[in-house]
Design a protein around this motif. Structure first.
Motif, PDB file in Angstrom:
ATOM      1  N   VAL A  94     -13.328  -4.291   3.763  1.00 53.54           N
ATOM      2  CA  VAL A  94     -12.549  -3.509   4.730  1.00 53.54           C
ATOM      3  C   VAL A  94     -12.781  -3.900   6.190  1.00 53.54           C
ATOM      4  O   VAL A  94     -13.651  -4.717   6.506  1.00 53.54           O
ATOM      5  N   LYS A 103     -13.398   0.268  -3.054  1.00 54.92           N
ATOM      6  CA  LYS A 103     -13.240   0.137  -1.609  1.00 54.92           C
ATOM      7  C   LYS A 103     -14.143   1.123  -0.910  1.00 54.92           C
ATOM      8  O   LYS A 103     -14.156   2.296  -1.291  1.00 54.92           O
ATOM      9  N   ASP A 126       0.868  -1.170   0.000  1.00 56.86           N
ATOM     10  CA  ASP A 126       0.000   0.000   0.000  1.00 56.86           C
ATOM     11  C   ASP A 126       0.909   1.226   0.000  1.00 56.86           C
ATOM     12  O   ASP A 126       1.898   1.272   0.709  1.00 56.86           O
ATOM     13  N   TYR A 161     -13.822   2.258   7.765  1.00 56.69           N
ATOM     14  CA  TYR A 161     -12.373   2.125   7.954  1.00 56.69           C
ATOM     15  C   TYR A 161     -11.956   2.231   9.420  1.00 56.69           C
ATOM     16  O   TYR A 161     -10.767   2.156   9.725  1.00 56.69           O
ATOM     17  N   TYR A 186     -11.923  -4.277  -1.885  1.00 57.49           N
ATOM     18  CA  TYR A 186     -11.358  -4.333  -0.536  1.00 57.49           C
ATOM     19  C   TYR A 186     -12.488  -4.514   0.468  1.00 57.49           C
ATOM     20  O   TYR A 186     -13.284  -3.618   0.695  1.00 57.49           O
ATOM     21  N   PHE A 242      -9.503  -0.298  11.044  1.00 55.44           N
ATOM     22  CA  PHE A 242      -8.181  -0.230  10.396  1.00 55.44           C
ATOM     23  C   PHE A 242      -7.347   0.890  11.003  1.00 55.44           C
ATOM     24  O   PHE A 242      -6.144   0.751  11.202  1.00 55.44           O
ATOM     25  N   ARG A 243      -7.988   2.007  11.281  1.00 57.87           N
ATOM     26  CA  ARG A 243      -7.217   3.145  11.790  1.00 57.87           C
ATOM     27  C   ARG A 243      -6.675   2.854  13.185  1.00 57.87           C
ATOM     28  O   ARG A 243      -5.626   3.374  13.555  1.00 57.87           O
ATOM     29  N   CYS A 257      -0.741   8.163   5.553  1.00 53.58           N
ATOM     30  CA  CYS A 257      -1.458   8.375   6.822  1.00 53.58           C
ATOM     31  C   CYS A 257      -0.835   7.620   7.997  1.00 53.58           C
ATOM     32  O   CYS A 257      -0.944   8.063   9.134  1.00 53.58           O
ATOM     33  N   GLU A 258      -0.163   6.507   7.734  1.00 54.69           N
ATOM     34  CA  GLU A 258       0.490   5.793   8.835  1.00 54.69           C
ATOM     35  C   GLU A 258       1.824   6.452   9.227  1.00 54.69           C
ATOM     36  O   GLU A 258       2.387   6.130  10.259  1.00 54.69           O
ATOM     37  N   CYS A 285       0.796   5.047   0.805  1.00 60.80           N
ATOM     38  CA  CYS A 285       0.073   6.201   1.354  1.00 60.80           C
ATOM     39  C   CYS A 285       0.907   6.775   2.496  1.00 60.80           C
ATOM     40  O   CYS A 285       1.950   6.228   2.833  1.00 60.80           O
ATOM     41  N   LYS A 317     -12.205   4.902  -4.151  1.00 60.47           N
ATOM     42  CA  LYS A 317     -12.154   4.728  -2.705  1.00 60.47           C
ATOM     43  C   LYS A 317     -13.034   5.784  -2.061  1.00 60.47           C
ATOM     44  O   LYS A 317     -12.823   6.982  -2.233  1.00 60.47           O
TER      45      LYS A 317
HETATM   46  C1  PBG Z   1      -4.770   4.196   3.943  1.00 57.52           C
HETATM   47  C2  PBG Z   1      -5.713   3.062   3.952  1.00 57.52           C
HETATM   48  C3  PBG Z   1      -6.907   2.915   4.691  1.00 57.52           C
HETATM   49  C4  PBG Z   1      -7.366   1.639   4.426  1.00 57.52           C
HETATM   50  C5  PBG Z   1      -6.475   1.053   3.529  1.00 57.52           C
HETATM   51  N1  PBG Z   1      -5.473   1.949   3.240  1.00 57.52           N
HETATM   52  C6  PBG Z   1      -7.565   3.792   5.678  1.00 57.52           C
HETATM   53  C7  PBG Z   1      -8.076   5.111   5.314  1.00 57.52           C
HETATM   54  O1  PBG Z   1      -8.187   5.485   4.147  1.00 57.52           O
HETATM   55  O2  PBG Z   1      -8.371   5.827   6.280  1.00 57.52           O
HETATM   56  C8  PBG Z   1      -8.597   1.034   5.040  1.00 57.52           C
HETATM   57  C9  PBG Z   1      -8.660  -0.440   5.062  1.00 57.52           C
HETATM   58  C10 PBG Z   1      -9.652  -1.031   5.982  1.00 57.52           C
HETATM   59  O3  PBG Z   1     -10.492  -0.363   6.601  1.00 57.52           O
HETATM   60  O4  PBG Z   1      -9.590  -2.259   6.113  1.00 57.52           O
HETATM   61  N2  PBG Z   1      -5.070   5.242   3.084  1.00 57.52           N
END
Ligand code: PBG
Ligand code: ZN
Length: 326
Positions: A270, A245, A115, A198, A268, A201-202, A119-120, A117, A192
């Motif tokens: 989720v 997603k 992935d 989500y 996805y 996941f967060r 945000c992490e 991105c 998305k």
């Molecule tokens: C990061 C990302 C997210 C998910 C996958 N990649 C979270 C978001 O967009 O806040 C969510 C996956 C899930 O809820 O299983 N951008």
């Protein structure tokens, strides 16, 4: 008028031979959360059965995945340090780069998707570089190129940008191609939605935004035409696979993409979708296994060729049992 449709449902032999949709273990991609730390195996409270691992213990999980016949994983990293731009994400010794090298060395048959991105990795939890309290698209593209290149150098098999930045696929494609990585495919998180599904996941990835929400970059759940535009943009930019997603509240969108594009479609399933089934199952309110399989089947029937799901291991176990019976 005189046709008796029930004739085709009489026995399991008939039903099985006429079944239109069948799940296979190779449909699944299993998400892994990898934390930059030591000796970690920590269950995510809102996702029973799903763990955060440190690299020194991930072999336990990988052994199981390979033994079950699952051939793909998608990686999410939790870095030790975060900053405003998420620069750990493109460190060649960052957690995901280390994880990719570890998996490709020790489990060479496993396909590793990363992935892409921020945000992490950002201290504010948004998916890119902030400017006036909003994510700046084009500044983020510069960093997306760096992150994707670092993953490519580490040996990743496929790159999946999930931040919903405009032109992300084009920029990553260019960066990869100009460094000799033209063979690495891109799976766009093309459609998305800005979804409340989500939430778990967060917690798992420690990636909740510290202020505001993601509505200026992720899509409005009300929009269907816009999904086709987003998907078309990714096709034009060179995506190899298109993703929708979340999956369950968006089965119509999965079908729209399937009907309108020739590329493989991924969906996805989720974290919130997983959590709901787990919670109801634990309470004895539903038959968890059956609801899980029906759910995955519905995603495939809607048009998904690939399903990213936290249920991959459990579903693989069931499919293997069925295989030995059939
Ligand atoms: C990061 C990302 C997210 C998910 C996958 N990649 C979270 C978001 O967009 O806040 C969510 C996956 C899930 O809820 O299983 N951008
Ligand atoms: Zn993000």
């Amino acid at each position: 008028m005189t046709q008796r449709l029930r004739d085709n449902r009489k026995t399991e032999e008939i039903r099985s031979s006429l079944r239109e949709t069948k799940l296979k273990i190779s449909d699944f991609i299993y998400p892994l959360f990898i934390e930059e730390a030591d000796n970690i195996k920590k269950e995510i409270i809102s996702m029973p059965g799903i763990f955060r691992y440190s690299l020194d213990r991930i072999n336990e999980e990988l052994d199981e995945i390979v033994a079950l016949g699952i051939n793909s994983v998608i990686l999410f990293g939790i870095p030790l340090t975060k900053d405003a731009e998420g620069s750990e994400s493109w460190n060649n010794d960052g957690i995901i780069q280390k994880a990719i090298r570890y998996i490709k060395t020790n489990y060479p048959t496993l396909k590793v998707v990363a992935d892409v991105c921020f945000c992490e990795y950002t201290d504010h939890g948004h998916c890119g570089v902030l400017c006036d309290n909003d994510v700046d698209n084009d500044l983020t593209l510069v960093n997306l190129r760096k992150q994707a290149l670092a993953q490519a150098k580490a040996g990743v098999d496929m790159i999946a940008p999930s931040g919903m930045m405009d032109f992300a696929v084009r920029e990553i494609r260019e960066e990869l191609d100009s460094h000799g990585f033209e063979h690495i495919p891109i799976m766009g998180y093309s459609v998305k939605y800005c979804s409340s599904y989500y939430g778990p996941f967060r917690d798992a990835a420690d990636s909740a935004p510290s202020f505001g929400d993601r509505r200026t970059y992720q899509m409005d759940p009300a929009n269907r035409n816009e999904a086709l535009k987003e998907a078309q943009a990714d096709v034009d930019e060179g995506a190899d696979i298109l993703m929708v997603k979340p999956a369950l509240s968006y089965l119509d969108i999965i079908r729209d993409l399937k009907n309108n594009f020739d590329l493989p479609i991924a969906a996805y399933n989720v974290s919130g979708e997983y959590a709901m089934i787990k919670a109801a199952g634990k309470n004895g309110w539903i038959d968890e296994e059956k609801v899980m399989m029906e759910t995955l089947l519905s995603i495939k029937r809607a048009g998904a060729d690939i399903i990213i799901t936290y249920f991959a291991k459990e579903a693989a176990r069931i499919l293997r049992q069925k295989d030995t019976r059939e």
